[in-house]
Motif scaffolding. Structure first.
Motif, mmCIF file in Angstrom:
data_model
loop_
_atom_site.group_PDB
_atom_site.id
_atom_site.type_symbol
_atom_site.label_atom_id
_atom_site.label_comp_id
_atom_site.label_asym_id
_atom_site.label_seq_id
_atom_site.Cartn_x
_atom_site.Cartn_y
_atom_site.Cartn_z
ATOM 1 N N ASN A 1 10.155 1.970 60.441
ATOM 2 C CA ASN A 1 10.575 3.060 61.263
ATOM 3 C C ASN A 1 11.603 4.128 60.462
ATOM 4 O OD1 ASN A 1 9.421 2.220 63.624
ATOM 5 N ND2 ASN A 1 10.849 0.404 63.738
ATOM 6 N N SER B 1 12.719 6.795 63.088
ATOM 7 C CA SER B 1 11.605 7.008 64.270
ATOM 8 C C SER B 1 12.284 6.305 65.391
ATOM 9 C CB SER B 1 10.345 6.359 63.936
ATOM 10 O OG SER B 1 9.458 6.166 65.286
ATOM 11 N N SER B 2 11.991 7.178 66.422
ATOM 12 C CA SER B 2 12.722 6.487 67.905
ATOM 13 C C SER B 2 12.075 5.106 68.318
ATOM 14 C CB SER B 2 12.254 7.493 68.999
ATOM 15 O OG SER B 2 10.957 7.602 68.977
ATOM 16 N N ALA B 3 11.088 4.795 67.513
ATOM 17 C CA ALA B 3 10.492 3.401 67.720
ATOM 18 C C ALA B 3 11.380 2.313 67.446
ATOM 19 C CB ALA B 3 9.133 3.253 67.335
ATOM 20 N N ASN C 1 12.865 1.571 70.623
ATOM 21 C CA ASN C 1 12.108 1.304 71.610
ATOM 22 C C ASN C 1 10.496 1.361 70.965
ATOM 23 O OD1 ASN C 1 10.138 0.829 73.706
ATOM 24 N ND2 ASN C 1 11.456 2.398 75.114
ATOM 25 N N ASN D 1 7.693 1.235 72.127
ATOM 26 C CA ASN D 1 6.813 1.961 73.053
ATOM 27 C C ASN D 1 6.847 3.554 72.885
ATOM 28 O OD1 ASN D 1 5.517 -0.255 73.697
ATOM 29 N ND2 ASN D 1 7.108 -0.509 75.342
ATOM 30 N N LEU D 2 8.162 3.865 72.173
ATOM 31 C CA LEU D 2 8.551 5.379 71.971
ATOM 32 C C LEU D 2 8.493 5.735 70.681
ATOM 33 C CD1 LEU D 2 9.424 7.910 73.617
ATOM 34 C CD2 LEU D 2 11.847 7.137 73.159
ATOM 35 N N ASN D 3 7.312 6.372 70.055
ATOM 36 C CA ASN D 3 7.241 6.527 68.563
ATOM 37 C C ASN D 3 6.906 8.062 68.321
ATOM 38 O OD1 ASN D 3 4.720 6.707 69.738
ATOM 39 N ND2 ASN D 3 3.747 4.995 68.249
ATOM 40 N N ASN D 4 7.244 8.931 69.320
ATOM 41 C CA ASN D 4 6.926 10.475 69.017
ATOM 42 C C ASN D 4 7.963 11.333 68.981
ATOM 43 O OD1 ASN D 4 7.835 10.298 71.793
ATOM 44 N ND2 ASN D 4 6.523 11.932 72.473
ATOM 45 N N ALA D 5 9.094 10.544 68.711
ATOM 46 C CA ALA D 5 10.296 11.296 68.211
ATOM 47 C C ALA D 5 11.001 10.901 67.122
ATOM 48 C CB ALA D 5 11.253 11.469 69.610
ATOM 49 N N GLU D 6 11.780 11.866 66.187
ATOM 50 C CA GLU D 6 12.310 11.276 65.115
ATOM 51 C C GLU D 6 13.601 12.206 64.772
ATOM 52 O OE1 GLU D 6 8.239 11.249 62.097
ATOM 53 O OE2 GLU D 6 9.822 13.262 62.254
ATOM 54 N N ILE E 1 9.673 16.350 67.426
ATOM 55 C CA ILE E 1 8.815 15.719 68.462
ATOM 56 C C ILE E 1 7.451 15.901 67.995
ATOM 57 C CG2 ILE E 1 8.096 15.905 70.688
ATOM 58 C CD1 ILE E 1 11.002 14.899 70.444
#
Length: 206
Positions: A115, A162-164, A167, A169-174, A204
């Motif tokens: 991540n 990464s936001s992952a 979480n 399940n949340l991998n579309n934000a950095e 995003i």
């Protein structure tokens, strides 16, 4: 036959990984310059004007595409500020200025962990500067306004988280952060501008 199956599985795995990491991205960025300096000459005198090394911030937007290991983007950055300026050795003045940057950049983003990524990049484009100067010095008083354009080049180094990491399940934000600097030399008034500072961006991916 088994070799072909193995090659097919490996190819599929690589493709799936690339698809998971790749995608369009939109970012909002803030810069805080530790050091920034702009020098120029008034058009009707030989007096050189130097901006004090004031700390200031820029805001910017960028849109690009992440290929996984490499990403490219186009960005727009803006600042508007009024500061005190030195006029060679015998004066000072108020100077209002606007900086706009239109850039194209490319980043190399190898993974450090699942991540976290390292980011090393370079960029170039157009810098526009508009200034209005009112100065007092031993030879009198000067008031001037000018618009300047120049090519700008720069580089940066930092990290992408990464936001992952918070979480899965949340991998579309950095969250991207690091150090960047650039330089521009204008054709009019012997003007030049350089800056070094920190930046933070929220990206995003979609």
């Amino acid at each position: 036959m088994k070799s072909l199956i193995k090659i097919g599985l490996i190819t599929s795995l690589i493709s799936a990984t690339a698809m998971a990491e790749s995608g369009f991205l939109f970012g909002f960025e803030g810069n805080y310059n530790f050091k920034s300096q702009t020098d120029f000459k008034y058009s009707n005198t030989t007096s050189k004007v130097k901006f004090d090394d004031k700390k200031y911030g820029l805001i910017g937007l960028k849109l690009g595409y992440d290929f996984g290991l490499v990403r490219t983007y186009a960005g727009y950055y803006f600042i508007c500020k009024k500061i005190d300026a030195k006029i060679e050795t015998d004066g000072h003045g108020d100077l209002s200025f606007k900086h706009k940057k239109y850039i194209l950049g490319i980043d190399f983003t190898p993974s450090i962990t699942d991540n976290i990524k390292l980011v090393v990049g370079g960029y170039g484009g157009l810098e526009q500067m508009t200034y209005k100067a009112n100065g007092k010095f031993s030879g009198g008083y000067i008031s001037e306004k000018s618009n300047l354009n120049s090519a700008v080049v720069g580089g940066k180094v930092g990290s992408i988280v990464s936001s992952a990491i918070f979480n899965p399940n949340l991998n579309n934000a950095e969250l991207e952060f690091g150090i960047k600097g650039d330089y521009a030399k204008f054709s009019k008034h012997e003007a030049k501008h350089s800056s070094v500072g920190a930046y933070v961006a929220l990206n995003i991916k979609f």
